[in-house]
Write an enzyme that holds these catalytic residues in place. Structure first.
Site, PDB file in Angstrom:
ATOM      1  N   ASP A  19      48.677  41.892 -37.578  1.00 56.03           N
ATOM      2  CA  ASP A  19      48.615  41.045 -38.760  1.00 56.03           C
ATOM      3  C   ASP A  19      48.263  39.626 -38.321  1.00 56.03           C
ATOM      4  O   ASP A  19      49.088  38.996 -37.680  1.00 56.03           O
ATOM      5  CB  ASP A  19      49.919  41.088 -39.553  1.00 56.03           C
ATOM      6  CG  ASP A  19      51.171  40.992 -38.669  1.00 56.03           C
ATOM      7  OD1 ASP A  19      51.201  41.547 -37.565  1.00 56.03           O
ATOM      8  OD2 ASP A  19      52.120  40.323 -39.113  1.00 56.03           O
ATOM      9  N   GLU A  28      53.380  33.846 -26.779  1.00 56.99           N
ATOM     10  CA  GLU A  28      53.223  35.094 -27.532  1.00 56.99           C
ATOM     11  C   GLU A  28      51.838  35.700 -27.358  1.00 56.99           C
ATOM     12  O   GLU A  28      51.659  36.919 -27.315  1.00 56.99           O
ATOM     13  CB  GLU A  28      53.503  34.729 -28.982  1.00 56.99           C
ATOM     14  CG  GLU A  28      53.121  35.686 -30.039  1.00 56.99           C
ATOM     15  CD  GLU A  28      52.936  34.984 -31.394  1.00 56.99           C
ATOM     16  OE1 GLU A  28      53.245  35.600 -32.398  1.00 56.99           O
ATOM     17  OE2 GLU A  28      52.451  33.826 -31.423  1.00 56.99           O
TER      18      GLU A  28
END
Ligand SMILES: OC[C@H]1O[C@H](O[C@H]2O[C@H](CO)[C@@H](O)[C@H](O)[C@H]2O)[C@H](O)[C@@H](O)[C@@H]1O
Length: 551
Positions: A305, A505
């Protein structure tokens, strides 16, 4: 179509989120904070006080008044997950990364290893006592969170966290994560996207069986296998139930069953309520809006996403149509699940289940060959459905998505594909010439759309699946490519860490030493799966004393 009911707590927190956005403005605003805050008093008391807040003519609350209300009626986001010192953590475990000889790399690896202490949490007793005041879900054991705004356990992240924990010799912490995920299956019938009330409408890439397989391979814990098997069978049913199942008639007239992502939600995601509503305002009818919301939540279920992978007309975000795609990687994961369940069934002596799941795996392999494989590109391509409501879809050549994504190579991670020598040779050549392998690792796609699951971002899980698939194939050429990718990835993580003091991340694979960006939230640090993959790569490849670590 299945929809999970919302709760009055979530509806209230969404209103709070909207009020906070109007009061504080868009700068540094993270909508997720307002659905994560724990209530100090019963919902009715809190709502009552909220109603009584002074409002100006257009209904907004002054920033100062809202701040005071938040302090009086809520705890801090994340306060309900308490830090826990993992009992199996030691500063330098015996046999830790034996092949890492370079002193600088070894010192850094120990720092990354020590981050497990920062990321390990336990759900507070307050949640167990008053679940109605929290969106955080109660869990029996300790968890490792990704970090920063991701202050709860996530499903697919946990696989790479566990790979890192295994390199760190923290087997009990790894087993506790799996125990928590199993408890979610027992309660909800599937592993949630994450352990929050607003994630109960969807799952994430199904890797629980792969986590159990890795722990079993390391510890030989048969008890774990025994108690996991019923939960895995239940999870398998979830992924093969009507909402996730698609039937295809291929060019040879054979019928196949494959799976797609399909969230049980047709409203804005509570954690991104305002943004989702703004995008949906492009649609006029209620049913179009509902379909768009379902496709948004289904993209979240995919873990990607967001990405041009799910857009009919990339990079137009409102053309997101995740439920119209049969994804290559999801089906590779379900194939892995089938093989793992067959393996576990053998371990516990249930031969008929083992046989049944080997047959299922065989059928899925044939379906993947037929629907996804593209012999001109030597890649597996996602398949776009023409009309989602048809009972049986007739396969058409033009419906394979010819755009290059890292996911087009994920089947190589699975035994039926990596053990086919001639197939491996052609896939390796295809990956080499795909343009995905860049200065600092493998790019997610070739399209720079501004979405986080696109170019130029590289993600730890994608690097790992590709590298491990290449390695397992046993071919020398594949191993060299695997090592090249792993070295690039470890190097860029190291340089970024030296510059920022943090593990990130996602990273920018076009520029070694730069972290990634794009998407709907600011880049996050911590970071569970990045730490896990660096440790797993260093375990596998080591780092010789005479190899410099620089971009
Ligand atoms: O808040 C927005 C979305 O954030 C999550 O997705 C991203 O972070 C996850 C945790 O690291 C990761 O698993 C996922 O691949 C990322 O894209 C969350 O999973 C979404 O549901 C959420 O809407």
């Amino acid at each position: 179509m299945a929809v999970t009911p919302s709760t009055s707590l979530l509806s209230f927190l969404q209103r709070l989120q909207k009020t906070a956005f109007e009061a504080f403005g868009a700068t540094d605003f993270d909508p997720k904070t307002y659905v994560d805050v724990p209530l100090k008093f019963a919902l009715s008391v809190t709502e009552d006080a909220f109603q009584k807040l002074p409002r100006n003519a257009n209904g907004t609350v002054a920033a100062e008044d809202l701040k005071r209300f938040l302090e009086a009626y809520f705890g801090g986001a994340g306060d309900d997950l308490v830090h826990l010192n993992p009992h199996d953590f030691v500063r330098e475990p015996e046999g830790f990364l034996p092949k890492v000889k370079h002193p600088k790399v070894r010192a850094w690896a120990l720092q990354v290893h020590s981050l497990w202490k920062n990321l390990t949490r336990k759900v507070s007793d307050a949640v167990q006592a008053h679940p109605d005041l929290h969106t955080l879900l109660p869990l029996p054991g300790s968890v490792v969170i990704p970090g920063s705004r991701f202050r709860e356990v996530y499903y697919w992240d946990s696989y790479w966290v566990i790979r890192g924990l295994i390199a760190s010799k923290m087997h009990d912490t790894a087993t506790a994560i799996v125990t928590n995920l199993i408890s979610l299956i027992e309660q909800y019938g599937f592993v949630l996207n994450g352990a929050r009330l607003y994630y109960t409408n969807r799952s994430q890439p199904p890797l629980l069986s792969a986590m159990i397989y890795e722990i079993y391979r390391t510890t030989g814990d048969e008890e774990l296998v025994k108690r996991s098997l019923p939960a895995l069978l239940k999870e398998y049913e979830f992924w093969n139930s009507d909402i996730h199942k698609v039937t295809i008639l291929d060019a040879q007239g054979c019928t196949h069953t494959l799976n797609r992502y399909n969230a049980m939600w047709d409203k804005p995601r509570p954690e991104s309520f305002i943004k989702d509503q703004v995008f949906a305002s492009n649609f006029s009818s209620v049913s179009e809006k509902q379909q768009f919301y379902r496709d948004l939540a289904s993209a979240a279920e995919s873990g990607w996403d967001f990405s041009t992978r799910w857009m009919r007309n990339p990079p137009n975000f409102t053309t997101l149509a995740t439920t119209s795609v049969i994804p290559v990687d999801l089906n590779a994961f379900v194939l892995g699940m089938e093989l793992n369940i067959a393996f576990f069934a053998k371990v516990v002596g249930d031969n008929s289940t083992a046989e049944r799941f080997l047959e299922n795996a065989d059928l899925r392999k044939k379906a993947m060959d037929s629907v996804f494989w593209n012999a001109n590109m030597n890649q597996w391509l996602d398949y776009w459905l023409e009309n989602k409501c048809e009972e049986v879809h007739v396969w058409k050549n033009g419906h394979q998505n010819k755009n290059v994504f890292a996911s087009n190579f994920v089947p190589l991670w699975m035994k039926p594909f990596y053990s086919d020598t001639s197939l491996v040779a052609s896939v390796v050549e295809s990956l080499k010439t795909s343009d995905l392998v860049r200065a600092a690792g493998v790019a997610t796609s070739l399209t720079d759309s501004g979405q986080q699951w696109d170019f130029p971002n590289g993600w730890a899980p994608l690097q790992h699946m590709l590298v491990e698939g290449l390695l397992k194939s046993g071919s020398q050429e594949a191993r060299s490519l695997a090592e090249e990718i792993a070295i690039k990835w470890v190097t860029t993580n190291y340089i970024v860490y030296k510059k920022t003091g943090l593990m990130h991340e996602k990273l920018d694979v076009e520029h070694c030493g730069e972290f990634g960006g794009g998407g709907e939230y600011v880049p996050q640090t911590g970071f569970g799966w990045s730490n896990g993959v660096v440790l797993a790569f260093l375990e596998e490849f080591g780092w010789p004393e005479d190899r410099d670590i620089e971009c």
